[in-house]
Design a protein around this motif. Structure first.
Motif: not given
Length: 256
Positions: A190, A193, A196, A218, A238
């Motif tokens: 996470q 990610l 991003q 995503l 997330t």
């Protein structure tokens, strides 16, 4: 560094000279310490508060999961040069049991306010109480919570409070993710990610709809990507990676 728990204690401790105030909910990181350092650069003394405010959590589970690291927080504040820490109880701040509260009727209904009912009532009420307890010359808030910063600044002006609200730039990790106490709840996947997420939000060549589509591709759940007050602001959840990791809500904004 002195720790105090009630306004009368502060009245006996307060030094002469200008006082800068940094309100926090603990679980401190370098972003909080940057606020303390800015306070000390602009004022003779710095006082931070550590109080996890239940009235601003519309989700009880989120409140229950908020990290409590008081001893470590105090060590970090001491090392940063902070001279005083205010650590009140609910009973100290809310002798009325939250019967009296501050409500704003326009800005607080958008974005965070729309997704977190009652959140800004809790924020504005506790901030005003803290301002009244400390009576600082200036209070320092990070721009990461930009809507909160805007509301606090406008509240202080509207209610003629003598404490000046000072905005401070968002402190970021090397990969661009805004520092946040919530980041420590991210699993490694996470966390990768999340970088991003920060990159996509900051890419102003994308429209808000295009940024939302890229984030959803995503597997982020997007609450909003929108432009107000000269900023692009966003909030996402997330995905539960790493075999069912926690869902963590992240917010951020960039100047247009």
């Amino acid at each position: 560094m002195r720790v105090f728990h009630t306004p009368p204690e502060w009245h006996t401790l307060r030094p002469s000279g200008t006082v800068g105030f940094v309100p926090t909910m603990g679980a401190l990181h370098e972003g909080h310490l940057a606020l303390v350092k800015t306070a000390l650069a602009q004022c003779e003394h710095a006082v931070a508060s550590i109080y996890v405010n239940p009235t601003q959590f519309n989700n009880p589970d989120d409140f229950a999961k908020y990290p409590s690291t008081f001893d470590a927080d105090c060590q970090m504040l001491k090392a940063s040069g902070c001279q005083f820490v205010f650590a009140p109880t609910f009973e100290t701040l809310y002798p009325d049991g939250y019967r009296y509260r501050v409500t704003e009727t326009e800005t607080s209904t958008l974005l965070e306010g729309a997704h977190r009912p009652g959140h800004f009532d809790g924020v504005l009420t506790v901030v005003l109480k803290l301002f009244n307890c400390i009576q600082a010359d200036a209070a320092f808030f990070g721009e990461k919570d930009f809507q909160q910063l805007l509301l606090v600044k406008e509240m202080a002006e509207a209610l003629h409070h003598p404490t000046q609200v000072i905005p401070c730039p968002t402190v970021r990790e090397p990969d661009g993710l805004a520092m946040s106490s919530r980041n420590r709840r991210l699993t490694p996947a996470q966390r990768a990610l999340a970088a991003q997420w920060a990159t996509i939000l900051a890419d102003l060549t994308l429209s808000c709809d295009e940024a939302t589509q890229k984030l959803e591709a995503l597997d982020f759940t997007v609450d909003y990507v929108a432009e107000h007050w000269g900023r692009r602001l966003g909030a996402v959840h997330t995905p539960p990676l790493d075999g069912g990791g926690p869902v963590v809500r992240l917010i951020d904004n960039v100047a247009l």
